[in-house]
Design a protein around this motif. Structure first.
Motif, PDB file in Angstrom:
ATOM      1  N   THR A   7       0.824  -1.197   0.000  1.00 22.12           N
ATOM      2  CA  THR A   7       0.000   0.000   0.000  1.00 22.12           C
ATOM      3  C   THR A   7       0.865   1.257   0.000  1.00 22.12           C
ATOM      4  N   ILE A   8       0.230   2.365  -0.301  1.00 24.91           N
ATOM      5  CA  ILE A   8       0.911   3.660  -0.257  1.00 24.91           C
ATOM      6  C   ILE A   8       1.426   3.918   1.155  1.00 24.91           C
ATOM      7  N   GLN A   9       0.614   3.597   2.156  1.00 28.16           N
ATOM      8  CA  GLN A   9       1.015   3.820   3.541  1.00 28.16           C
ATOM      9  C   GLN A   9       2.248   2.993   3.898  1.00 28.16           C
ATOM     10  N   ARG A  10       2.259   1.764   3.456  1.00 26.92           N
ATOM     11  CA  ARG A  10       3.402   0.881   3.722  1.00 26.92           C
ATOM     12  C   ARG A  10       4.661   1.451   3.079  1.00 26.92           C
ATOM     13  N   THR A  11       4.535   1.950   1.862  1.00 26.87           N
ATOM     14  CA  THR A  11       5.668   2.563   1.169  1.00 26.87           C
ATOM     15  C   THR A  11       6.142   3.805   1.914  1.00 26.87           C
ATOM     16  N   LEU A  12       5.219   4.627   2.406  1.00 25.59           N
ATOM     17  CA  LEU A  12       5.591   5.822   3.174  1.00 25.59           C
ATOM     18  C   LEU A  12       6.371   5.449   4.427  1.00 25.59           C
ATOM     19  N   VAL A  13       5.928   4.399   5.113  1.00 25.85           N
ATOM     20  CA  VAL A  13       6.593   3.961   6.340  1.00 25.85           C
ATOM     21  C   VAL A  13       7.993   3.433   6.028  1.00 25.85           C
ATOM     22  N   LEU A  14       8.104   2.588   5.020  1.00 30.92           N
ATOM     23  CA  LEU A  14       9.406   2.043   4.636  1.00 30.92           C
ATOM     24  C   LEU A  14      10.362   3.162   4.214  1.00 30.92           C
ATOM     25  N   GLU A  15       9.880   4.111   3.433  1.00 32.65           N
ATOM     26  CA  GLU A  15      10.719   5.226   3.002  1.00 32.65           C
ATOM     27  C   GLU A  15      11.178   6.067   4.194  1.00 32.65           C
ATOM     28  N   ALA A  16      10.306   6.271   5.177  1.00 38.86           N
ATOM     29  CA  ALA A  16      10.670   7.050   6.363  1.00 38.86           C
ATOM     30  C   ALA A  16      11.768   6.354   7.161  1.00 38.86           C
ATOM     31  N   VAL A  17      11.651   5.047   7.360  1.00 34.00           N
ATOM     32  CA  VAL A  17      12.683   4.292   8.086  1.00 34.00           C
ATOM     33  C   VAL A  17      14.006   4.377   7.330  1.00 34.00           C
ATOM     34  N   ASN A  18      13.959   4.192   6.019  1.00 32.51           N
ATOM     35  CA  ASN A  18      15.182   4.253   5.214  1.00 32.51           C
ATOM     36  C   ASN A  18      15.790   5.656   5.191  1.00 32.51           C
ATOM     37  N   ARG A  19      14.952   6.674   5.227  1.00 28.60           N
ATOM     38  CA  ARG A  19      15.435   8.059   5.205  1.00 28.60           C
ATOM     39  C   ARG A  19      16.042   8.443   6.560  1.00 28.60           C
ATOM     40  N   LEU A  20      15.420   8.021   7.651  1.00 34.11           N
ATOM     41  CA  LEU A  20      15.885   8.403   8.986  1.00 34.11           C
ATOM     42  C   LEU A  20      17.222   7.747   9.348  1.00 34.11           C
ATOM     43  N   LYS A  21      17.375   6.463   9.047  1.00 30.09           N
ATOM     44  CA  LYS A  21      18.625   5.727   9.298  1.00 30.09           C
ATOM     45  C   LYS A  21      19.190   5.958  10.705  1.00 30.09           C
TER      46      LYS A  21
END
Length: 127
Positions: A7-21
């Motif tokens: 889902t879009i939400q799942r992608t947003l969450v994954l991108e946030a985790v990857n961006r925050l590092k």
């Protein structure tokens, strides 16, 4: 076998985790997402963090006495938590493969893996 929708939400969450590092908490990840997507709910972020962790796309770190953290690096590795600020960092050392076989078990466990969390004071807090 259950197929999870991407889902879009799942992608947003994954991108946030990857961006925050930074081994962020669920609340930190939620705050990052809600700043740009104000209609996403906290429950949606939490649910997707757990689903991504279960799927092996991110790693959930259970922190004794603290909030769970989420790591973008999924391979086996160790961590250190600062005793002053509570931040979690990666420890650069070889993973101790086979450590479980060295345990003398007196309780009947079948060991499947291990996590190590070192503790100390980070450079920022030592200043």
């Amino acid at each position: 076998m259950t197929i999870k929708r991407n889902t879009i939400q799942r992608t947003l969450v994954l991108e946030a985790v990857n961006r925050l590092k930074c081994h962020a908490t669920a609340d930190e990840i939620y705050e990052q997402i809600v700043a740009k997507h104000p209609h996403i709910s906290r429950a949606t972020v939490y649910r997707n963090l757990n689903q991504l962790s279960d799927a092996g796309e991110i790693r959930k770190l259970e922190v004794p006495g603290g909030a769970d953290r989420f790591d973008h690096r999924c391979h086996d590795h160790y961590h250190v938590r600062c005793l002053k600020c509570g931040r979690v960092f990666d420890v650069e050392m070889a993973h101790l493969d086979g450590l479980e076989q060295q345990i003398t078990d007196t309780h009947g466990f079948e060991f499947s893996g291990h996590d190590l969390m070192f503790r100390g004071i980070c450079p920022e807090c030592r200043k």
